[in-house]
Design a protein around this motif. Structure first.
Motif, short mmCIF file in Angstrom:
data_model
loop_
_atom_site.label_atom_id
_atom_site.label_comp_id
_atom_site.label_asym_id
_atom_site.label_seq_id
_atom_site.Cartn_x
_atom_site.Cartn_y
_atom_site.Cartn_z
N ASP A 10 0.82 -1.21 0.00
CA ASP A 10 0.00 0.00 0.00
C ASP A 10 0.85 1.25 0.00
OD1 ASP A 10 -2.34 -1.45 -0.05
OD2 ASP A 10 -2.62 -1.38 2.11
N SER A 11 1.88 1.28 0.82
CA SER A 11 2.78 2.42 0.88
C SER A 11 3.51 2.60 -0.45
CB SER A 11 3.78 2.22 2.02
OG SER A 11 4.74 3.24 2.01
N ASP A 14 1.17 3.99 -3.04
CA ASP A 14 0.96 5.43 -2.83
C ASP A 14 2.12 6.23 -3.41
OD1 ASP A 14 -1.41 4.91 -1.51
OD2 ASP A 14 -0.58 5.20 0.51
N GLU A 15 3.33 5.77 -3.16
CA GLU A 15 4.53 6.44 -3.67
C GLU A 15 4.55 6.42 -5.21
OE1 GLU A 15 8.95 5.34 -2.93
OE2 GLU A 15 7.97 5.73 -0.99
N THR A 17 1.95 6.09 -7.16
CA THR A 17 0.85 6.94 -7.63
C THR A 17 1.27 8.40 -7.65
OG1 THR A 17 -0.80 5.37 -6.84
CG2 THR A 17 -1.54 7.63 -7.17
N ASP A 18 2.00 8.84 -6.65
CA ASP A 18 2.51 10.22 -6.63
C ASP A 18 3.45 10.47 -7.80
OD1 ASP A 18 1.07 10.79 -4.33
OD2 ASP A 18 2.79 10.55 -2.99
N ARG A 105 -0.79 -0.95 -11.83
CA ARG A 105 -1.35 -1.17 -10.48
C ARG A 105 -1.63 -2.65 -10.24
NH1 ARG A 105 -5.06 3.12 -11.68
NH2 ARG A 105 -6.62 1.49 -11.53
#
Length: 122
Positions: A10-11, A14-15, A17-18, A105
């Protein structure tokens, strides 16, 4: 390469995705994604505007392209940046950026490429 480090999926997602969001705001880019347990397999997403191409590297010698989604006719050439260089691909391998991002993803979540679509070895 954007590795999926030992922080957890998940982390890492998120990274990633940024990083993708920053490239998308520029309208083009190239993103490399590997898994924490080794160099291979890894995928790359290269895009310009709404056209994208996804590569799969399964080992040092084996590279495949994901077959596109029909967004562009098979015989039309599309250019997207690979690394920092322009590269031309047949429409057969072109898809929308949203579809390509969905594939990346999926690779991150499942740690597999087998169910992500049809791959054509180069």
């Amino acid at each position: 390469m954007t590795g999926l480090y030992e922080k957890g999926a998940d982390s890492a997602l998120d990274e990633l995705t940024d990083a993708f969001g920053k490239l998308r705001s520029r309208g083009q880019g190239h993103l490399e994604v590997d898994l924490p347990d080794g160099l291979f397999p890894y995928v790359t997403l290269s895009f310009r505007a709404d056209h994208a191409v996804v590569h799969l590297f399964t080992d040092e010698e084996t590279v495949s392209l994901l077959v596109g989604d029909g967004t562009v006719p098979r015989d039309v050439a599309v250019d997207v940046p690979v690394m920092d260089e322009p590269a031309i691909f047949a429409g057969l391998f072109v898809m929308t950026v949203d579809k390509a991002w969905s594939v990346v993803r999926g690779f991150v979540r499942t740690r597999s490429f087998a169910e992500l679509g049809e791959w054509a070895a180069l």
